[in-house]
Motif scaffolding. Sequence first.
Motif, short mmCIF file in Angstrom:
data_model
loop_
_atom_site.label_atom_id
_atom_site.label_comp_id
_atom_site.label_asym_id
_atom_site.label_seq_id
_atom_site.Cartn_x
_atom_site.Cartn_y
_atom_site.Cartn_z
N PRO A 78 0.83 -1.23 0.00
CA PRO A 78 0.00 0.00 0.00
C PRO A 78 0.86 1.28 0.00
CG PRO A 78 0.06 -0.91 2.20
CD PRO A 78 0.80 -1.89 1.34
N PHE A 79 1.75 1.38 -0.98
CA PHE A 79 2.65 2.52 -1.05
C PHE A 79 2.46 3.26 -2.37
CE2 PHE A 79 5.61 0.26 1.97
CZ PHE A 79 5.48 1.20 2.99
N ILE A 80 2.77 4.55 -2.32
CA ILE A 80 2.95 5.35 -3.53
C ILE A 80 4.42 5.74 -3.59
CG2 ILE A 80 2.34 7.48 -4.74
CD1 ILE A 80 -0.32 7.41 -3.30
N HIS A 81 5.06 5.45 -4.70
CA HIS A 81 6.48 5.78 -4.87
C HIS A 81 6.60 7.10 -5.63
CE1 HIS A 81 7.58 1.79 -3.48
NE2 HIS A 81 6.69 1.27 -4.32
N VAL A 82 7.20 8.10 -4.96
CA VAL A 82 7.36 9.44 -5.56
C VAL A 82 8.84 9.68 -5.83
CG1 VAL A 82 6.90 11.90 -5.31
CG2 VAL A 82 5.39 10.22 -4.21
N PRO A 83 9.27 9.72 -7.11
CA PRO A 83 10.68 10.00 -7.41
C PRO A 83 11.05 11.43 -7.02
CG PRO A 83 9.58 8.99 -9.29
CD PRO A 83 8.52 9.39 -8.32
N LEU A 84 12.26 11.60 -6.53
CA LEU A 84 12.76 12.91 -6.12
C LEU A 84 14.23 13.02 -6.54
CD1 LEU A 84 12.45 15.61 -4.62
CD2 LEU A 84 13.00 14.39 -2.50
N THR A 85 14.56 14.08 -7.23
CA THR A 85 15.92 14.28 -7.73
C THR A 85 16.52 15.54 -7.12
OG1 THR A 85 15.38 13.24 -9.84
CG2 THR A 85 17.37 14.57 -9.76
N LYS A 88 21.59 13.23 -7.01
CA LYS A 88 21.13 12.11 -6.17
C LYS A 88 19.65 11.91 -6.42
CE LYS A 88 21.41 10.10 -1.59
NZ LYS A 88 22.05 10.18 -0.26
N GLU A 89 19.30 10.70 -6.79
CA GLU A 89 17.90 10.35 -7.05
C GLU A 89 17.38 9.46 -5.92
OE1 GLU A 89 17.76 8.60 -10.89
OE2 GLU A 89 17.96 10.51 -11.95
N LYS A 90 16.21 9.81 -5.41
CA LYS A 90 15.59 9.05 -4.34
C LYS A 90 14.15 8.72 -4.71
CE LYS A 90 16.09 9.64 -0.08
NZ LYS A 90 16.71 8.33 0.13
N VAL A 91 13.61 7.77 -4.02
CA VAL A 91 12.19 7.43 -4.17
C VAL A 91 11.56 7.53 -2.79
CG1 VAL A 91 10.52 5.66 -4.78
CG2 VAL A 91 12.59 5.92 -6.16
N ILE A 92 10.60 8.46 -2.66
CA ILE A 92 9.91 8.66 -1.40
C ILE A 92 8.68 7.77 -1.36
CG2 ILE A 92 8.92 10.38 0.15
CD1 ILE A 92 11.87 10.78 -0.56
N GLN A 93 8.51 7.04 -0.29
CA GLN A 93 7.37 6.13 -0.14
C GLN A 93 6.38 6.70 0.86
OE1 GLN A 93 10.00 2.74 0.82
NE2 GLN A 93 8.96 1.65 -0.85
N ILE A 94 5.17 6.92 0.40
CA ILE A 94 4.10 7.38 1.29
C ILE A 94 2.92 6.42 1.15
CG2 ILE A 94 4.80 9.79 1.20
CD1 ILE A 94 2.60 10.29 -0.82
N PRO A 95 2.15 6.24 2.21
CA PRO A 95 1.00 5.30 2.12
C PRO A 95 -0.09 5.86 1.22
CG PRO A 95 1.02 6.43 4.24
CD PRO A 95 2.30 6.80 3.57
N ARG A 96 -0.82 4.94 0.60
CA ARG A 96 -1.92 5.39 -0.27
C ARG A 96 -2.98 6.14 0.53
NH1 ARG A 96 -3.14 -0.13 -3.77
NH2 ARG A 96 -1.00 -0.45 -4.55
#
Length: 481
Positions: A251-258, A337-345
Amino acid sequence: MEKTPRVIVEPPDSRGLRAVSVGGTVVGSAWSPSGLRKVLRQLGCPESIDLEDRRVIVWREAGSEIWPDRPWRRRTATALMMAGLILSMVLFTVVGTPDAMGALTFAQRMTGFLFILSGAVQGLAALAALDHEGKRRFKYSGAVVLVGALIALITESIFLFTWLQEREPTLYFPVYLLLFAWSLWALWRLLRGQVWKAIPHPKRFATGVALSGLLASVNFAYSAVYQPTSAPFYVTLTAKFGTPHTDPTRPFIHVPLTFRVENTGKVPAYILIDKYLVYGRSAEYSKEDEGLRDWKKALESGDDAELHVTESDRKTVSAGQFTGPGYWLHPGEGHVKEKVIQIPRSNEYDLLEATLAVVAMRMDRGKIDLRQLQQAHPSWQKKEGRFHCAKCSYMVIHEGKIRHNNNIINVTRKPRYVTVLWYGTREEFGYAHAISSFKFHPRKFDLKEFTRENTTEQDRYGVESRSTSIRVSVAALMASL
């Protein structure tokens, strides 16, 4: 005895040395009767020659009993003159070598080479002092010693002037203070002996020495102050959210962040600290437009004051270092630096906010021991020695020695250390940094005291802080899924 040359012994000069001539030509000199016999043996006279034999030796104005030389005084003066020049040579070489071999700018390298060249002149002057204080076989030996004494006076004056700006105890201070006093004594002795009379054009000589001293002073000021200030220094930061994606199994949303850090200036830069934070913000809607009533409280806390929002809360979603203390950027170079932020749906956030902060230092101002700075010292570990602190187990410490790129600054001041602290709790953490002459002890840590000396040192080493932030609507992210 008819084949023995007729020798004339001249009267003693101001130092007690008596010249020996044959046929109008000076063939040697002597400080004492034993020295005179040595000259006579070189002329072919027997060792047992009678110095009172007027057929062989003619004494001018003073007889064979007049030898005013004081050997101990003469040898002491010679030793002092040579010791000062040799010590000056060593000091100049020690000061100049690091800049000549490792300075970042051309002007700083030239300053180093000038010191090494001055050291070579001091070594030559030390050899000339042996002749000038002795029998003076070389006509210009006194002039060479005079140049060495003038160079010592000019450079030691620069050292003392620089030291007086901070007045910090340093191991080098007794050396250049002693050499300053020695140069005054040496000049007094040389000028009293009128050594300039042997120089073909004494006025031109004095002008040349004065211009050389002025050039050295201007070059020092240019390499230490003007050039590191005039070159532009910029570090540009950017942060950008990408297109989100749904996790197919969780139950995650993956949000890319650069994140990107780029040196857009003209000089290389050290990165002392870099920190990123990602917040999830939730707000409470106000139907009666009461949000701006608490604008003072919002400003005090660093939050925003909005008309339709009465209260807002934010939680740290992600935090960390961009790279860590001690990496550097050449002009035009950047790091990403590239990251993926995980937040709940099923999140309650209205906005996502990403912040990137960097503290950078000009490399043309100083050189950091990166092996020291990059090593982390957790304060909760006993093996960390002086960094250990049982009561402050929330701290990670980085420390590295720093030297100014003009070595004159280093030898006239105490050593400097750059210290980086990471501290905080599970929900929030912060950082602090300082460049100080004191080594850090966490048991004595006080944030205000820690940063108090930092303002002056930041200006000296060209330390600047940069930050950027970006916000994105969570509703817009969910709509794009």
